[in-house]
Structures are given as C-alpha cells and as structure tokens.
Design a protein around this motif. Structure first.
Motif, PDB file in Angstrom:
ATOM      1  N   ASP A  90      19.773  -0.864 -13.250  1.00  0.00           N
ATOM      2  CA  ASP A  90      19.812  -1.462 -12.066  1.00  0.00           C
ATOM      3  C   ASP A  90      18.227  -1.469 -11.648  1.00  0.00           C
ATOM      4  N   PRO A  91      17.425  -2.510 -11.508  1.00  0.00           N
ATOM      5  CA  PRO A  91      16.161  -2.266 -11.295  1.00  0.00           C
ATOM      6  C   PRO A  91      15.631  -1.734 -10.152  1.00  0.00           C
ATOM      7  N   ASP A  92      16.421  -1.724  -9.145  1.00  0.00           N
ATOM      8  CA  ASP A  92      16.195  -1.030  -7.885  1.00  0.00           C
ATOM      9  C   ASP A  92      16.566   0.509  -7.730  1.00  0.00           C
ATOM     10  N   THR A  93      17.957   0.774  -8.166  1.00  0.00           N
ATOM     11  CA  THR A  93      18.470   1.964  -7.988  1.00  0.00           C
ATOM     12  C   THR A  93      18.233   2.934  -9.335  1.00  0.00           C
ATOM     13  N   LEU A  94      18.082   2.339 -10.426  1.00  0.00           N
ATOM     14  CA  LEU A  94      17.853   2.713 -11.737  1.00  0.00           C
ATOM     15  C   LEU A  94      19.301   3.406 -12.079  1.00  0.00           C
ATOM     16  N   GLY A 100       0.776  -1.221   0.097  1.00  0.00           N
ATOM     17  CA  GLY A 100       0.077   0.114   0.065  1.00  0.00           C
ATOM     18  C   GLY A 100       0.677   1.269   0.062  1.00  0.00           C
ATOM     19  N   LYS A 101       2.374   1.199  -0.049  1.00  0.00           N
ATOM     20  CA  LYS A 101       3.026   2.291  -0.006  1.00  0.00           C
ATOM     21  C   LYS A 101       3.903   2.241  -1.341  1.00  0.00           C
ATOM     22  N   VAL A 102       4.291   3.565  -1.526  1.00  0.00           N
ATOM     23  CA  VAL A 102       4.764   3.721  -3.152  1.00  0.00           C
ATOM     24  C   VAL A 102       6.262   4.513  -2.862  1.00  0.00           C
ATOM     25  N   HIS A 103       7.311   4.082  -3.424  1.00  0.00           N
ATOM     26  CA  HIS A 103       8.471   4.638  -3.247  1.00  0.00           C
ATOM     27  C   HIS A 103       8.642   5.272  -4.663  1.00  0.00           C
ATOM     28  N   TYR A 104       9.105   6.340  -4.870  1.00  0.00           N
ATOM     29  CA  TYR A 104       9.227   7.102  -6.308  1.00  0.00           C
ATOM     30  C   TYR A 104      10.807   7.200  -6.505  1.00  0.00           C
ATOM     31  N   ARG A 105      11.274   7.038  -7.442  1.00  0.00           N
ATOM     32  CA  ARG A 105      12.646   7.232  -8.169  1.00  0.00           C
ATOM     33  C   ARG A 105      12.598   7.712  -9.706  1.00  0.00           C
ATOM     34  N   ASN A 106      13.376   8.753  -9.903  1.00  0.00           N
ATOM     35  CA  ASN A 106      13.778   8.868 -11.324  1.00  0.00           C
ATOM     36  C   ASN A 106      15.109   9.136 -11.563  1.00  0.00           C
ATOM     37  N   ARG A 107      15.760   8.639 -12.605  1.00  0.00           N
ATOM     38  CA  ARG A 107      17.106   8.907 -13.003  1.00  0.00           C
ATOM     39  C   ARG A 107      17.424   8.755 -14.582  1.00  0.00           C
ATOM     40  N   PHE A 108      18.419   9.769 -15.068  1.00  0.00           N
ATOM     41  CA  PHE A 108      18.497   9.780 -16.320  1.00  0.00           C
ATOM     42  C   PHE A 108      19.441   8.528 -16.703  1.00  0.00           C
ATOM     43  N   VAL A 109      19.296   8.130 -18.027  1.00  0.00           N
ATOM     44  CA  VAL A 109      20.192   7.258 -18.638  1.00  0.00           C
ATOM     45  C   VAL A 109      21.365   7.794 -18.802  1.00  0.00           C
ATOM     46  N   GLN A 110      22.398   6.988 -18.332  1.00  0.00           N
ATOM     47  CA  GLN A 110      23.911   7.870 -18.594  1.00  0.00           C
ATOM     48  C   GLN A 110      24.254   7.361 -19.963  1.00  0.00           C
TER      49      GLN A 110
END
Length: 521
Positions: free
Chosen positions: A188-192, A114-124
């Motif tokens: 990386d599927p977790d840290t992007l 029921g919780k959501v962690h959001y992350r965004n990262r640019f592809v290097q």
C-alpha cells in the motif's frame, strides 16, 4: 539430483561453461563458513570506536511519525521518497554473515507543504512472517546458511525471497523486489502494508522471479524488467505498457555462460546484458558447504561478454567481448551517432564482495576489512555496425549507487549522481558525463550517505543539451557515532553548497540500497 537440475533451481544462468561438476549424495558438512554468526560477536560498545558498524545494526521497530525538519523544503517538492534495504540481521541470538542478507524494509518519506511524515515497515514475505513467528532463522539467504541436520540441503529455498533490494512506484502502486529470488511484492503506497505478491501482468502459471533492477523508458513510459525463468539457461525480458499491461510476450534470450547479473542497460531500441566473469562452485552449494555468495570466484582472465538484444525481438542478439569489470549498477544507456553509450560503475576486482575477507562480510562481525579496488565510472562505446566495443574511464575515483534523472532514462543524459564509494561513503557527487567534472559534498566524519535519488522539477522540459539540471537530490545519511539517521535534501544544481533541508529521524536506519521518487505534482 542432476547437475543441470541444480543450476535450474538456483536460477544462475547457463551451464555450458562451468566445467565438470560431480554432485555426490553425501552429508552436509557439520561446519560451514557460511553458517550464522553469534549476535554476541557484534557488541554495540564498538560504535564509538567504529561508527561504521551502525550500518550493520538491525532496526527491529516499525515507526510512523512526523519528522523534524531543519531548513526549508521547496513548495514544488511534493511527493514520497521510498527506500528499500535490509533492516533485520539478527534473530534468536544468531546473526547474518553478509550485509546483503537482512529482511526487506521499506521506508517512506512523505513530503507535503514543507513537512515530512516518516514510516517504515517490513515486507511480509513468507520468510519474514514464518521466522518472526518462530523467533529464529528458518531459511537460507544469499550469504548465510541455516544449520540443518545431516543430508543434502533442499535447493528449492536457495536463497529465500527477502524483497529487500529495490522499490518502484508506478500508477499509484508500490512494488518491492529482491534479486531473482521471487516475484514483485505489492505494498500500500500510504501505509506500506504488504498486499501480496504480484506477477505484474504475467500469466499466473509463469511464476516470474524478477531481478532487482528494471528501467523506465522516459519517452514511451514502458517498464522493462528481466527475470530468471526456471530453465536457468535464459533471461526473459518483460515489457509493460504505461497502463501496466503486458506489451508483448516476454522475450527469451539464451545466455552464453553461467553468470550472476544484478543490473542491465536499456536504450531506445536495445537491451544490453553485461555478463562479468563470476565462476560459481555449484557442488559446494549443492552439498550445503557454502552459501551462494561464498561459492563465487572472480575470474578476470575470462573477460566480460556483452549481449546486445533488439527490444523488438526482430533481430538476433549480438555478442561482444571486452575486458573484465564487475558491475553492480548502471547509470544510463542511450544511442547517439550510430553508437550505444552505456555508463556504469565497474570494478577491476569486486574484493568488497567476493574473496577471503570482503567488507560486506567483515562488518557483520564487527570488523572493517580493506577494499583495494575502487568503483570507477566507466563507459562502453558500442559500435553495432563494426561489432566493436571500447571501454573508457569517466571518473577513476571510488564511486557507487549511480542515479540518473528518470526523465532522461534510456536516452541521452548529461549528469549522473553518485556516492563516493560503495560502503561507508561520506560524500555524494554530481558528475558532468560530458566533461568528467564533478561537484561534491562531504557530510564529514562518521556520516554515511546512501544512494542519491533525483527528484525532478515538476513541469520542466529536460534534455541532455542543458548545462543545468534543476531539481533536488535526496540521500539518507546515518551518523554512526550518534546512531541517528537523517534525510538530506540538495538543490541538484548546487550539490557543493550543501543541503537546503535536513529531515531528522528519531532512530538509526541500517545500510539500505535503493529508492525512488513519486511526485504528487
């Protein structure tokens, strides 16, 4: 440089139907309509008057935080929604000319309990890393040229790989793709974090340049992709087994005419390429007078060519012709009763993309031009025995970003999910592809929703015979007036009832294209 070499470097398809093109050794024009804009032409004060401009506003920061949830997220919805699209349009006081031109930015909505962690990262990518270090644009992109000194523009960086169109999660790995400009990029599927380029099991010396879209066979688990080999006259069909290993040597298919193609159909036994009539002015590109997009012209009198290819490679491709329709995206395709049914969104004229003032370009300078031709939900009915094709209209409204339940991909489905329009849509819809009836939900003025991604109910046995399709629909929405984005979660069977939960972000996210759902269950 010879004309054929130019085509090969651009990877735009066969050369036989372009007509005579003379490439002369002359200087690049001092002025080009494809050069970058000044960032000052895009004043943020216009947001209250034109909220849609938020879609074309760069997001320069990378975030990682637990987002605020309104409503209740079902316990069975556990996993990650990944999304990809252009995040950065501005550098060094200059601005890209087209909404397709930003650097690829991956988002991850990690949903657990029921919780959501959001992350965004640019592809290097090489482009992103070098431009970030230089603080300015260094590479050409699809719709924007970089100013150069006099002399022929080197064609090897036409356009640069931005890894900014699609994202796929498979076997615990995440991959970002551009559109025929480079390889897959593994994250990386977790840290992007960007791990690096991936050939997806192809030989290292093959240097594949994958197209943005690919298909997963729901029954076999195979992953079907296509790429532009360096010859420019062929497409390669690449099939990976469920374990990620190459099933067979890539199947090479000769293309009957020069073409830009973004997506394709796959059924249980066939791959179908839909070659719409886009003429490409190679000379303007070669001389640095035009970006690739600005060199496109729509030639509907030439019609579309369908190339039906046996996935096994045991028979020769079948070539069919039909009336012109521009296609960005496929919903699904399958075989039934001796016919191939291929559903997609098609335009009589892609005036939102090609022409004198398309909206994909006007938004970048703070304007909104007119889109006259809607994206209709269309169906090809292909009879291979008679070698005929007819086109049907399932929905004549304005549609885009079709998405099918991936448990039925390449096989018969009943429902499709869409946005109501290509740019600036406030409506998502579910369409019964048998009856044409639809359910819609309108987010209201100044809210712009993006591709709806279907998340299946874990353990459910899906088939096209069911009158309901339980699961969830996830779409990212931007409120252009407040410049804040949120994720809306729907019960897929009850779209018209509105979201059952909304995940509020602390910032805006600009226009982005495609996503995928990776379940923990």
């Amino acid at each position: 440089m010879k004309r054929r070499e130019i085509i090969q470097l651009l990877g735009l398809g066969a050369v036989s139907t372009f007509g005579s093109v003379l490439v002369r050794p002359t200087s690049v024009l001092a002025k080009s309509e494809s050069l970058p804009l000044l960032s000052a032409v895009f004043p943020t004060i216009r947001y209250q008057r034109l909220p849609i401009l938020a879609l074309a506003t760069s997001l320069t920061q990378e975030y990682s935080y637990e987002a605020r949830v309104e409503g209740r997220i079902p316990k069975q919805l556990q996993g990650t929604l990944y999304r990809n699209g252009p995040g950065l349009y501005d550098r060094g006081g200059l601005r890209k000319r087209n909404l397709l031109d930003g650097d690829g930015m991956i988002q991850a909505f990690r949903i657990q309990n029921g919780k959501v962690h959001y992350r965004n990262r640019f592809v290097q990518t090489k482009k992103y890393s070098e431009e970030a270090a230089a603080g300015k644009f260094l590479y050409n992109t699809w719709g924007t040229l970089v100013p150069k000194e006099a002399g022929l523009k080197p064609l090897s960086d036409y356009p640069a790989d931005q890894a900014g169109v699609t994202v796929f999660a498979r076997n615990g790995k995440v991959y970002a793709f551009d559109d025929g400009t480079g390889p897959a990029w593994e994250l990386d599927p977790d840290t992007l974090r960007t791990i690096g380029v991936s050939g997806l099991g192809l030989p290292e010396n093959s240097s594949p340049t994958f197209k943005a879209h690919s298909k997963f066979d729901a029954k076999t688990g195979e992953w079907i992709l296509f790429s532009n080999p360096s010859s420019g006259e062929y497409y390669n069909i690449v099939t990976l087994n469920p374990d990620g290993k190459l099933k067979q040597q890539p199947q090479t298919v000769k293309i009957p005419r020069g073409n830009y193609m973004h997506d394709f159909f796959v059924t249980e036994n066939y791959v179908i390429f839909n070659l719409h009539p886009v003429e490409i002015d190679v000379q303007k590109i070669a001389l640095g007078e035009s970006s690739i997009i600005d060199a496109f012209s729509w030639r509907p009198q030439q019609g579309n060519i369908l190339l039906v290819v046996d996935r096994s490679g045991s028979t020769k491709p079948i070539q069919l012709t039909t009336e012109a329709a521009w296609m960005w995206h496929v919903l699904n395709a399958y075989e039934a009763g001796g016919e191939i049914i291929a559903d997609f969104v098609g335009y009589d004229n892609p005036d939102h993309f090609i022409g004198t003032d398309p909206v994909l370009a006007s938004l970048m300078s703070g304007r909104v031009s007119e889109q006259r031709f809607p994206g209709k939900i269309r169906r090809y009915v292909i009879d291979l025995r008679r070698k005929t094709v007819r086109q049907e209209i399932v929905d004549s409204g304005n549609n885009e970003f079709p998405f099918v339940n991936q448990h039925l991909s390449c096989y018969q489905n009943r429902f499709g999910y869409f946005t109501n329009g290509a740019i600036g849509s406030s409506v998502i819809k579910r369409v019964d592809m048998q009856t044409g009836k639809s359910q819609t939900y309108n987010f209201g003025e100044n809210n712009y929703c993006l591709e709806p991604v279907f998340a299946p109910l874990p353990g459910f046995d899906y088939s096209a015979n069911l009158t309901k399709e339980p699961g969830w629909l996830l779409t990212e929405v931007l409120n252009g007036y407040t410049k804040e984005s949120f994720l809306a979660i729907f019960a897929a069977d009850h779209v018209s009832d509105g979201p059952i939960a909304m995940v509020r972000l602390m910032h805006h996210v600009p226009y982005n294209f495609h996503g995928c759902w990776y379940s923990d269950l």
